[in-house]
Motif scaffolding. Sequence first.
Motif, short mmCIF file in Angstrom:
data_model
loop_
_atom_site.label_atom_id
_atom_site.label_comp_id
_atom_site.label_asym_id
_atom_site.label_seq_id
_atom_site.Cartn_x
_atom_site.Cartn_y
_atom_site.Cartn_z
N SER A 44 -27.49 95.92 -29.60
CA SER A 44 -27.23 97.35 -29.81
C SER A 44 -28.05 98.20 -28.84
O SER A 44 -29.13 97.81 -28.40
N VAL A 81 -30.41 99.49 -36.35
CA VAL A 81 -29.07 100.07 -36.43
C VAL A 81 -29.23 101.50 -36.91
O VAL A 81 -29.97 101.79 -37.84
N ASN A 102 -24.92 102.97 -33.22
CA ASN A 102 -25.14 102.11 -32.07
C ASN A 102 -24.51 100.73 -32.26
O ASN A 102 -24.64 99.86 -31.41
N LEU A 103 -23.77 100.53 -33.34
CA LEU A 103 -22.98 99.31 -33.51
C LEU A 103 -21.72 99.42 -32.66
O LEU A 103 -21.02 100.43 -32.72
N GLY A 149 -21.82 102.38 -28.35
CA GLY A 149 -21.68 102.20 -29.80
C GLY A 149 -20.28 102.52 -30.26
O GLY A 149 -19.30 102.14 -29.62
#
Length: 188
Positions: A44, A81, A102-103, A149
């Motif tokens: 990430s 995360v 940010n995934l 992301g």
Amino acid sequence: MTSGRNSRRLTILAVGAALVLAGCDSPTNGDAAPTGGPSTTPSSAPDVPTGYDPCTDIPQSLLDAERLRSKDKDDSDASGVKWRGCVWNQPDGYSPAIRTTNLTVDMVRDKKFADTREYIVNGRRAISTRQVDEHPDAVCTINVEMKGGSLEFFLSNPPSRKNTGSLDTCELARTLAEKVVPTMPANV
């Protein structure tokens, strides 16, 4: 009303914890690890994507058309995360949290959640998943690709909701994503 918001927040935090805990498993789940090259497990970004703030950039006309009200800030962090955005409520209907995270789409796919489906929303890769085992039909998450992301739509739609409870939650989430994503700048 407050207890409903707290319940949604707890559900959202539980999903975040599930993502983090799932990340603690071996990336090969007991299979032999690949050799001779760098890891292909996506990592990430240090922060959420910028350039689109769902709390302020979703047009009010769209929110009104969807009857989304009671906007509350809904930011959270869990082991690297991050989520930044807001949650709304539709009277007697679904409740979406729309947040940048940010995934990435690839990271979500790698978790192998139930009922994973991939498609394109306004030219961007997207993935829908059912991440809440206790209520798989009432909760759906869609992540739409952004640089660094994704824009995440976490939709809660309990069967008790008079207006939407009998509708497929992932279809509702996809329809909402298809309305919101075109409001994003192309370069984010």
